[in-house]
Design a protein around this motif. Structure first.
Motif, PDB file in Angstrom:
ATOM      1  N   ALA A 256       0.840  -1.200   0.000  1.00 35.95           N
ATOM      2  CA  ALA A 256       0.000   0.000   0.000  1.00 35.95           C
ATOM      3  C   ALA A 256       0.871   1.245   0.000  1.00 35.95           C
ATOM      4  N   PHE A 257       0.445   2.242  -0.791  1.00 42.78           N
ATOM      5  CA  PHE A 257       1.192   3.486  -0.928  1.00 42.78           C
ATOM      6  C   PHE A 257       0.243   4.681  -0.861  1.00 42.78           C
ATOM      7  N   ALA A 258       0.792   5.825  -0.420  1.00 43.41           N
ATOM      8  CA  ALA A 258       0.088   7.102  -0.441  1.00 43.41           C
ATOM      9  C   ALA A 258       0.932   8.075  -1.269  1.00 43.41           C
ATOM     10  N   PRO A 259       0.384   9.212  -1.672  1.00 42.89           N
ATOM     11  CA  PRO A 259       1.193  10.197  -2.394  1.00 42.89           C
ATOM     12  C   PRO A 259       2.353  10.694  -1.530  1.00 42.89           C
ATOM     13  N   ALA A 260       3.487  10.974  -2.158  1.00 46.93           N
ATOM     14  CA  ALA A 260       4.619  11.543  -1.430  1.00 46.93           C
ATOM     15  C   ALA A 260       4.193  12.832  -0.740  1.00 46.93           C
ATOM     16  N   GLY A 261       4.706  13.040   0.449  1.00 45.49           N
ATOM     17  CA  GLY A 261       4.353  14.240   1.200  1.00 45.49           C
ATOM     18  C   GLY A 261       3.219  14.026   2.176  1.00 45.49           C
ATOM     19  N   THR A 262       2.614  12.849   2.156  1.00 49.18           N
ATOM     20  CA  THR A 262       1.574  12.550   3.143  1.00 49.18           C
ATOM     21  C   THR A 262       2.208  12.602   4.534  1.00 49.18           C
ATOM     22  N   PRO A 263       1.609  13.298   5.490  1.00 45.74           N
ATOM     23  CA  PRO A 263       2.203  13.426   6.821  1.00 45.74           C
ATOM     24  C   PRO A 263       2.545  12.072   7.437  1.00 45.74           C
ATOM     25  N   PRO A 264       3.744  11.950   8.006  1.00 46.73           N
ATOM     26  CA  PRO A 264       4.156  10.671   8.605  1.00 46.73           C
ATOM     27  C   PRO A 264       3.172  10.134   9.635  1.00 46.73           C
ATOM     28  N   GLU A 265       2.526  11.058  10.355  1.00 45.27           N
ATOM     29  CA  GLU A 265       1.569  10.615  11.372  1.00 45.27           C
ATOM     30  C   GLU A 265       0.389   9.878  10.738  1.00 45.27           C
ATOM     31  N   ILE A 266      -0.026  10.350   9.558  1.00 45.38           N
ATOM     32  CA  ILE A 266      -1.133   9.697   8.860  1.00 45.38           C
ATOM     33  C   ILE A 266      -0.676   8.370   8.267  1.00 45.38           C
ATOM     34  N   VAL A 267       0.544   8.352   7.708  1.00 43.42           N
ATOM     35  CA  VAL A 267       1.088   7.104   7.178  1.00 43.42           C
ATOM     36  C   VAL A 267       1.154   6.047   8.280  1.00 43.42           C
ATOM     37  N   GLN A 268       1.618   6.451   9.453  1.00 44.09           N
ATOM     38  CA  GLN A 268       1.714   5.505  10.569  1.00 44.09           C
ATOM     39  C   GLN A 268       0.341   5.032  11.022  1.00 44.09           C
ATOM     40  N   LYS A 269      -0.642   5.934  10.966  1.00 39.79           N
ATOM     41  CA  LYS A 269      -1.997   5.552  11.371  1.00 39.79           C
ATOM     42  C   LYS A 269      -2.573   4.525  10.389  1.00 39.79           C
ATOM     43  N   LEU A 270      -2.326   4.740   9.104  1.00 36.38           N
ATOM     44  CA  LEU A 270      -2.769   3.781   8.086  1.00 36.38           C
ATOM     45  C   LEU A 270      -2.019   2.462   8.231  1.00 36.38           C
ATOM     46  N   ASN A 271      -0.732   2.546   8.496  1.00 34.07           N
ATOM     47  CA  ASN A 271       0.082   1.345   8.671  1.00 34.07           C
ATOM     48  C   ASN A 271      -0.445   0.502   9.835  1.00 34.07           C
ATOM     49  N   ALA A 272      -0.692   1.160  10.955  1.00 33.56           N
ATOM     50  CA  ALA A 272      -1.189   0.439  12.128  1.00 33.56           C
ATOM     51  C   ALA A 272      -2.546  -0.194  11.845  1.00 33.56           C
ATOM     52  N   SER A 273      -3.401   0.536  11.132  1.00 31.84           N
ATOM     53  CA  SER A 273      -4.736   0.023  10.814  1.00 31.84           C
ATOM     54  C   SER A 273      -4.655  -1.190   9.890  1.00 31.84           C
ATOM     55  N   MET A 274      -3.771  -1.128   8.904  1.00 30.51           N
ATOM     56  CA  MET A 274      -3.621  -2.251   7.972  1.00 30.51           C
ATOM     57  C   MET A 274      -3.081  -3.489   8.677  1.00 30.51           C
ATOM     58  N   ARG A 275      -2.082  -3.296   9.521  1.00 33.86           N
ATOM     59  CA  ARG A 275      -1.496  -4.442  10.224  1.00 33.86           C
ATOM     60  C   ARG A 275      -2.489  -5.040  11.226  1.00 33.86           C
ATOM     61  N   GLU A 276      -3.283  -4.173  11.824  1.00 30.73           N
ATOM     62  CA  GLU A 276      -4.318  -4.666  12.740  1.00 30.73           C
ATOM     63  C   GLU A 276      -5.370  -5.452  11.967  1.00 30.73           C
ATOM     64  N   ALA A 277      -5.735  -4.947  10.785  1.00 28.20           N
ATOM     65  CA  ALA A 277      -6.723  -5.644   9.962  1.00 28.20           C
ATOM     66  C   ALA A 277      -6.214  -7.020   9.540  1.00 28.20           C
ATOM     67  N   MET A 278      -4.937  -7.099   9.177  1.00 32.53           N
ATOM     68  CA  MET A 278      -4.386  -8.378   8.724  1.00 32.53           C
ATOM     69  C   MET A 278      -4.286  -9.399   9.852  1.00 32.53           C
ATOM     70  N   ALA A 279      -4.303  -8.914  11.090  1.00 29.85           N
ATOM     71  CA  ALA A 279      -4.287  -9.822  12.234  1.00 29.85           C
ATOM     72  C   ALA A 279      -5.684 -10.259  12.644  1.00 29.85           C
ATOM     73  N   ASP A 280      -6.709  -9.644  12.073  1.00 31.01           N
ATOM     74  CA  ASP A 280      -8.097  -9.993  12.363  1.00 31.01           C
ATOM     75  C   ASP A 280      -8.387 -11.394  11.834  1.00 31.01           C
ATOM     76  N   PRO A 281      -8.855 -12.311  12.688  1.00 26.26           N
ATOM     77  CA  PRO A 281      -9.117 -13.693  12.248  1.00 26.26           C
ATOM     78  C   PRO A 281     -10.028 -13.784  11.029  1.00 26.26           C
ATOM     79  N   LYS A 282     -11.038 -12.927  10.954  1.00 27.31           N
ATOM     80  CA  LYS A 282     -11.949 -12.965   9.802  1.00 27.31           C
ATOM     81  C   LYS A 282     -11.226 -12.557   8.517  1.00 27.31           C
ATOM     82  N   VAL A 283     -10.382 -11.539   8.633  1.00 26.64           N
ATOM     83  CA  VAL A 283      -9.611 -11.108   7.468  1.00 26.64           C
ATOM     84  C   VAL A 283      -8.630 -12.193   7.062  1.00 26.64           C
ATOM     85  N   LYS A 284      -7.962 -12.793   8.036  1.00 28.33           N
ATOM     86  CA  LYS A 284      -7.005 -13.862   7.736  1.00 28.33           C
ATOM     87  C   LYS A 284      -7.683 -15.028   7.049  1.00 28.33           C
TER      88      LYS A 284
END
Length: 325
Positions: A256-284
């Motif tokens: 997953a990618f965002a446009p360059a210049g996206t605030p690091p705080e938002i990138v980290q929030k998306l990263n955490a959300s994606m990793r949390e989603a991938m750990a969800d048993p239903k998603v897995k």
């Protein structure tokens, strides 16, 4: 005195901007997020994006709207995202083509390594070498190689288009096995699969996502998977390396990618959300059903992976003389 005032004002401005970015990230997201898929619906990329979008939307309290923008090997969708506002409300899922396209296209209007903020590696979906058992008696990789060497240029393999992982799997196979096989590109995996099932082509390195239903129905014979380890989706199918071509490995990845210049705080929030989603048993469970193996990474790990893949595939593209027709 004037220099001191200028520096003070600059520091004040920088602090204001950081504060604004932090405040923006704290309230993010407060409206729907568009998730661009640069290929048609129905493939592994589309399925992964839609599965994660649903889970992330529930956890972040907003909608992640998947939008398919296919064309030019993923370049149309990628170009759209590269030009989007870097505010976290437009993101993209990409695959190996992100690393391959710079070696294939001379007129790309974006730079994959400079114009995007990496978010996370998402998953690996092995490709599987398949053939139509009604048209072909071959049952192993060793037999495919022997067959191709006996009649150079006679046997064909289909792909979803030039530069896709399905195509590169075949090129890497031909290079390492020292065989001459004819590549037949299609506009997507669907048409390629239709012709394989119809007997118009001999082989295909399709993704497990779309090939598995036909394998289970007996319409296709699975000969080997392209990854270094066997896939849990097809545990009885050997890898290409163990089935007759030692050292062979191709890992079709999705990130997953965002446009360059996206605030690091938002990138980290998306990263955490994606990793949390991938750990969800239903998603897995959903990802398992399509043969996708969840990965998850830091943005920095995805950046390094993209750089490594870009250099690696540039060598194969040059060696094989791969060109966009």
């Amino acid at each position: 005195m004037r220099i001191t005032q200028v520096l003070a004002r600059a520091m004040l401005a920088a602090g204001f901007l950081l504060g604004a970015a932090g405040a923006h990230a704290a309230g993010y997201p407060d409206r729907p997020v568009k998730w661009v898929v640069p290929f048609p619906p129905g493939g592994a990329m589309d399925a992964i994006a839609r599965t994660l979008a649903e889970s992330m939307g529930r956890k972040l309290g907003t909608s992640f709207i998947v939008e398919n923008r296919p064309g030019a090997g993923g370049n149309i969708g990628a170009s759209t995202v590269a030009r989007s506002a870097p505010d976290g409300y437009t993101i993209m899922i990409a695959a190996n083509g992100m690393a391959v396209n710079p070696a294939l296209y001379r007129d790309m209007n974006y730079d994959p390594q400079k114009d995007f903020a990496p978010i996370s590696l998402l998953a690996i979906v092995p490709n599987v070498l398949v053939t139509n058992p009604q048209r072909n008696d071959v049952r192993s990789v060793a037999e495919v190689i022997a067959q191709a060497k006996a009649k150079p240029g006679r046997y064909t393999y289909a792909s979803a288009g030039v530069g896709t992982s399905i195509h590169l799997a075949g090129e890497l196979f031909a290079s390492m096995a020292h065989v001459d096989m004819l590549h037949v590109p299609y506009k997507g995996s669907g048409p390629a699969m239709a012709d394989l099932l119809g007997g118009q082509v001999d082989y295909m390195f399709d993704s497990i996502t779309s090939a598995k239903p036909h394998i289970m129905a007996g319409k296709l014979r699975a000969l080997a998977v392209t990854t270094s380890k066997r896939s849990a989706a097809l545990p009885d199918v050997p890898t290409v390396a163990e089935a007759g071509l030692p050292g062979y490995e191709l890992l079709p990845w999705f990130g997953a990618f965002a446009p360059a210049g996206t605030p690091p705080e938002i990138v980290q929030k998306l990263n955490a959300s994606m990793r949390e989603a991938m750990a969800d048993p239903k998603v897995k469970d959903t990802l398992d059903s399509i043969g996708a193996e969840p990965v998850g990474s830091s943005p920095e790990e995805l950046r390094a992976h993209l750089a490594k893949e870009t250099a690696q595939w540039a060598v194969l593209v040059k060696e094989r003389g791969i060109k966009i027709q």
